[in-house]
Design an enzyme around this catalytic site. Structure first.
Site, PDB file in Angstrom:
ATOM      1  N   ALA A   1      49.392  16.864 -50.118  1.00 44.15           N
ATOM      2  CA  ALA A   1      49.071  18.283 -50.216  1.00 44.15           C
ATOM      3  C   ALA A   1      50.395  19.030 -50.355  1.00 44.15           C
ATOM      4  O   ALA A   1      51.445  18.517 -49.965  1.00 44.15           O
ATOM      5  CB  ALA A   1      48.344  18.726 -48.963  1.00 44.15           C
TER       6      ALA A   1
ATOM      7  N   GLY B   1      47.598  13.528 -48.912  1.00 41.94           N
ATOM      8  CA  GLY B   1      46.452  13.867 -49.750  1.00 41.94           C
ATOM      9  C   GLY B   1      46.384  13.038 -51.041  1.00 41.94           C
ATOM     10  O   GLY B   1      45.297  12.837 -51.589  1.00 41.94           O
TER      11      GLY B   1
ATOM     12  N   GLU C   1      44.845   9.878 -50.041  1.00 41.57           N
ATOM     13  CA  GLU C   1      43.430  10.176 -49.760  1.00 41.57           C
ATOM     14  C   GLU C   1      42.634  10.324 -51.056  1.00 41.57           C
ATOM     15  O   GLU C   1      41.495   9.873 -51.157  1.00 41.57           O
ATOM     16  CB  GLU C   1      43.337  11.451 -48.906  1.00 41.57           C
ATOM     17  CG  GLU C   1      43.918  11.230 -47.504  1.00 41.57           C
ATOM     18  CD  GLU C   1      44.004  12.506 -46.689  1.00 41.57           C
ATOM     19  OE1 GLU C   1      44.768  13.412 -47.088  1.00 41.57           O
ATOM     20  OE2 GLU C   1      43.325  12.608 -45.654  1.00 41.57           O
TER      21      GLU C   1
ATOM     22  N   GLU D   1      51.592  12.313 -42.553  1.00 39.48           N
ATOM     23  CA  GLU D   1      51.372  13.653 -41.982  1.00 39.48           C
ATOM     24  C   GLU D   1      51.990  13.817 -40.603  1.00 39.48           C
ATOM     25  O   GLU D   1      52.353  14.927 -40.211  1.00 39.48           O
ATOM     26  CB  GLU D   1      49.863  13.963 -41.918  1.00 39.48           C
ATOM     27  CG  GLU D   1      49.232  14.281 -43.261  1.00 39.48           C
ATOM     28  CD  GLU D   1      48.763  13.053 -44.030  1.00 39.48           C
ATOM     29  OE1 GLU D   1      49.135  11.923 -43.654  1.00 39.48           O
ATOM     30  OE2 GLU D   1      48.023  13.243 -45.008  1.00 39.48           O
TER      31      GLU D   1
HETATM   32  N1  CO8 Z   1      54.497  19.305 -51.223  1.00 34.39           N
HETATM   33  C1  CO8 Z   1      55.327  20.183 -51.838  1.00 34.39           C
HETATM   34  N2  CO8 Z   1      56.442  19.823 -52.506  1.00 34.39           N
HETATM   35  C2  CO8 Z   1      56.717  18.507 -52.541  1.00 34.39           C
HETATM   36  C3  CO8 Z   1      55.919  17.536 -51.930  1.00 34.39           C
HETATM   37  C4  CO8 Z   1      54.743  17.984 -51.241  1.00 34.39           C
HETATM   38  N3  CO8 Z   1      53.905  17.148 -50.643  1.00 34.39           N
HETATM   39  N4  CO8 Z   1      56.469  16.320 -52.130  1.00 34.39           N
HETATM   40  C5  CO8 Z   1      57.585  16.524 -52.855  1.00 34.39           C
HETATM   41  N5  CO8 Z   1      57.736  17.838 -53.102  1.00 34.39           N
HETATM   42  C6  CO8 Z   1      58.811  18.481 -53.862  1.00 34.39           C
HETATM   43  C7  CO8 Z   1      60.109  18.493 -53.057  1.00 34.39           C
HETATM   44  O1  CO8 Z   1      60.129  19.581 -52.152  1.00 34.39           O
HETATM   45  C8  CO8 Z   1      61.133  18.615 -54.170  1.00 34.39           C
HETATM   46  O2  CO8 Z   1      61.147  19.955 -54.593  1.00 34.39           O
HETATM   47  P1  CO8 Z   1      62.595  20.696 -54.833  1.00 34.39           P
HETATM   48  O3  CO8 Z   1      63.184  19.906 -55.977  1.00 34.39           O
HETATM   49  O4  CO8 Z   1      62.191  22.089 -55.181  1.00 34.39           O
HETATM   50  O5  CO8 Z   1      63.367  20.542 -53.561  1.00 34.39           O
HETATM   51  C9  CO8 Z   1      60.504  17.814 -55.318  1.00 34.39           C
HETATM   52  O6  CO8 Z   1      59.096  17.706 -55.013  1.00 34.39           O
HETATM   53  C10 CO8 Z   1      61.064  16.407 -55.422  1.00 34.39           C
HETATM   54  O7  CO8 Z   1      60.927  15.785 -54.165  1.00 34.39           O
HETATM   55  P2  CO8 Z   1      62.183  15.153 -53.380  1.00 34.39           P
HETATM   56  O8  CO8 Z   1      63.458  15.793 -53.780  1.00 34.39           O
HETATM   57  O9  CO8 Z   1      61.838  15.147 -51.908  1.00 34.39           O
HETATM   58  O10 CO8 Z   1      62.131  13.660 -53.971  1.00 34.39           O
HETATM   59  P3  CO8 Z   1      62.659  12.345 -53.273  1.00 34.39           P
HETATM   60  O11 CO8 Z   1      62.617  11.283 -54.302  1.00 34.39           O
HETATM   61  O12 CO8 Z   1      63.914  12.582 -52.520  1.00 34.39           O
HETATM   62  O13 CO8 Z   1      61.524  12.009 -52.144  1.00 34.39           O
HETATM   63  C11 CO8 Z   1      59.263  11.774 -51.326  1.00 34.39           C
HETATM   64  C12 CO8 Z   1      60.210  11.715 -52.540  1.00 34.39           C
HETATM   65  C13 CO8 Z   1      59.617  10.661 -50.319  1.00 34.39           C
HETATM   66  C14 CO8 Z   1      57.859  11.591 -51.836  1.00 34.39           C
HETATM   67  C15 CO8 Z   1      59.447  13.150 -50.617  1.00 34.39           C
HETATM   68  O14 CO8 Z   1      59.321  14.170 -51.603  1.00 34.39           O
HETATM   69  C16 CO8 Z   1      58.418  13.427 -49.550  1.00 34.39           C
HETATM   70  O15 CO8 Z   1      58.534  12.914 -48.457  1.00 34.39           O
HETATM   71  N6  CO8 Z   1      57.419  14.267 -49.861  1.00 34.39           N
HETATM   72  C17 CO8 Z   1      56.429  14.666 -48.913  1.00 34.39           C
HETATM   73  C18 CO8 Z   1      55.398  13.592 -48.695  1.00 34.39           C
HETATM   74  C19 CO8 Z   1      54.400  14.029 -47.638  1.00 34.39           C
HETATM   75  O16 CO8 Z   1      54.737  14.288 -46.503  1.00 34.39           O
HETATM   76  N7  CO8 Z   1      53.110  14.100 -48.019  1.00 34.39           N
HETATM   77  C20 CO8 Z   1      52.072  14.501 -47.146  1.00 34.39           C
HETATM   78  C21 CO8 Z   1      51.852  15.971 -47.224  1.00 34.39           C
HETATM   79  S1  CO8 Z   1      50.665  16.598 -46.030  1.00 34.39           S
HETATM   80  C22 CO8 Z   1      49.185  16.164 -46.661  1.00 34.39           C
HETATM   81  O17 CO8 Z   1      49.090  15.566 -47.696  1.00 34.39           O
HETATM   82  C23 CO8 Z   1      48.004  16.598 -45.882  1.00 34.39           C
HETATM   83  C24 CO8 Z   1      46.706  16.263 -46.615  1.00 34.39           C
HETATM   84  C25 CO8 Z   1      45.558  17.038 -46.060  1.00 34.39           C
HETATM   85  C26 CO8 Z   1      45.640  18.489 -46.488  1.00 34.39           C
HETATM   86  C27 CO8 Z   1      44.486  19.284 -46.057  1.00 34.39           C
HETATM   87  C28 CO8 Z   1      44.673  20.716 -46.568  1.00 34.39           C
HETATM   88  C29 CO8 Z   1      44.211  21.775 -45.639  1.00 34.39           C
END
Ligand code: CO8
Length: 257
Positions: free
Chosen positions: A63, A108, A111, A131
Site C-alpha cells: 500500500a 498489499g 496480498e 507491515e
Molecule cells: N509506498 C509508497 N512509496 C513507496 C513504497 C510504498 N509501499 N515502496 C517504495 N516506495 C517508493 C520509495 O519511497 C521511493 O520513492 P522516492 O524515490 O521518492 O524516495 C521509491 O518507491 C523507490 O523505493 P526505494 O528507494 O525504497 O527502493 P529500494 O530498492 O531502496 O527498496 C523496497 C525497495 C525494499 C521495496 C523499499 O522501497 C520498501 O521497503 N518499501 C516499502 C515496502 C513496505 O513496507 N510495504 C508494505 C506497505 S504497508 C501495506 O502494504 C499495508 C497493506 C494494507 C493496507 C490497507 C489500507 C488501509
C-alpha cells in the site's frame, strides 16, 4: 491512468503502472484495479487474466505508505474494508487469474498476489508482509490468505519478522506455483497455462473456483479481526514512528505505545 488493461487473444492483462513508487497501491490504483476486473468480467471473449507490475523491479511494493501515514482510524478501516471486498472479488473471479510477480510483492502487493488463483514469480521476486516495520499488520486479507497458503507457523514467522522470501523459497512453501527466469518467460508461461485452461469448459472452470473457495470458507471472523486490529494500530504512536521512519529512510524506534 496508473493501471493499464490490454487484451491479446482471449487473455486480458492488468498492469499496475506506477514505477516511481514501485507500483504501490494508492486509492487511485485500487479503484482502477476494481474497474479493470469489473470490465473484464463482462468481456465474453476473455478466458483468463494476468495481473502484473510495470517494469522489472516490482510487482507491487505494498500500500502507499505516504498515503497511509495521514489516514485516521476510521479512514483506515474504510480503506481496509474496501480492499477486502476487492481482493475477495478477485479471489472469487469466475475466470482464472494469474499473478505474474515480477519483483517486490510486499504488504498489499503480496496480498494482491495471494488473492489471485495462481502465482508465477520471476527469479528476482521477493515476497513479504513487512507491515510490522511500520507499526502495523496486514490490512488487505494477508493474515488470512498467507496462513491458508503456507500454514499458521510460517505465516506468523513471516509476518512477525517482516522478512522477505525469495522466489524459490516462496515456491518451497507453496506461496508460488512456478518460478521463471524473467518476465518474458513468465508471460509465456502464463499465456500457455491460461490458453490450456481456455480449452476447458468455461462453466466448469467457474464452478471449480467456486468449489475450491467454498471449501476454504471466507472466514469472516478472521478478516473482520484483521480490519479491527489494523484500524486500532492507526491510533498508536508506533504507527506514526513507523511511517515517519520509512519516509525519512531510517529504522523505526518503536516504544510499544
Ligand atoms: N509506498 C509508497 N512509496 C513507496 C513504497 C510504498 N509501499 N515502496 C517504495 N516506495 C517508493 C520509495 O519511497 C521511493 O520513492 P522516492 O524515490 O521518492 O524516495 C521509491 O518507491 C523507490 O523505493 P526505494 O528507494 O525504497 O527502493 P529500494 O530498492 O531502496 O527498496 C523496497 C525497495 C525494499 C521495496 C523499499 O522501497 C520498501 O521497503 N518499501 C516499502 C515496502 C513496505 O513496507 N510495504 C508494505 C506497505 S504497508 C501495506 O502494504 C499495508 C497493506 C494494507 C493496507 C490497507 C489500507 C488501509
Amino acid at each position: 491512468m496508473l493501471t493499464i488493461v490490454s487484451h491479446e487473444g482471449n487473455i486480458s492483462t492488468i498492469t499496475i503502472s506506477r514505477p516511481s513508487a514501485l507500483n504501490a497501491l494508492n486509492q487511485q490504483v485500487l479503484s482502477e484495479i476494481k474497474d479493470a476486473f469489473a470490465s473484464i468480467s463482462k468481456l465474453h471473449s476473455t478466458r483468463g487474466v494476468v495481473v502484473t507490475g510495470e517494469g522489472e523491479k516490482a510487482f507491487v511494493a505494498g500500500a502507499d505508505i505516504k498515503e497511509l501515514s495521514s489516514l485516521t482510524k476510521a479512514e483506515a478501516v474504510e480503506l481496509s474494508q474496501k480492499g477486502h471486498q476487492l481482493f475477495q472479488f478477485i479471489a472469487d473471479f469466475p475466470k482464472p487469474v494469474v499473478a505474474l510477480v515480477n519483483g517486490f510483492a510486499l504488504g498489499g502487493g503480496c496480498e494482491l498476489a495471494m488473492a489471485c488463483h495462481i502465482r508465477i514469480a520471476t527469479e528476482n521476486a521477493k515476497f513479504g508482509l513487512p507491515e510490522v516495520n511500520l507499526g502495523l499488520i496486514p490490512g488487505y486479507g494477508g493474515t488470512q490468505r498467507l496462513t491458508q497458503l503456507v500454514g499458521r507457523a510460517k505465516a506468523l514467522e513471516l509476518a512477525m519478522t517482516g522478512d522477505m522470501l525469495n522466489a524459490k523459497d516462496a515456491r518451497e512453501l507453496g506461496l508460488v506455483n512456478h518460478v521463471v527466469a524473467n518476465k518474458q518467460e513468465g508471460i509465456e508461461l502464463a499465456n500457455k497455462m491460461l490458453s490450456k485452461i481456455a480449452q476447458k469448459a468455461p462453466l466448469a472452470i467457474t464452478e471449480l473456483i467456486k468449489s475450491v473457495n467454498a471449501g476454504f470458507g471466507y472466514e469472516k471472523a478472521g478478516y473482520e479481526a484483521e480490519v479491527n486490529s489494523f484500524g486500532h494500530l492507526f491510533t498508536t504512536k508506533d504507527f506514526i514512528e513507523g511511517t515517519t521512519a520509512f519516509m525519512e529512510k531510517r529504522t523505526a524506534n518503536f516504544k510499544g505505545e
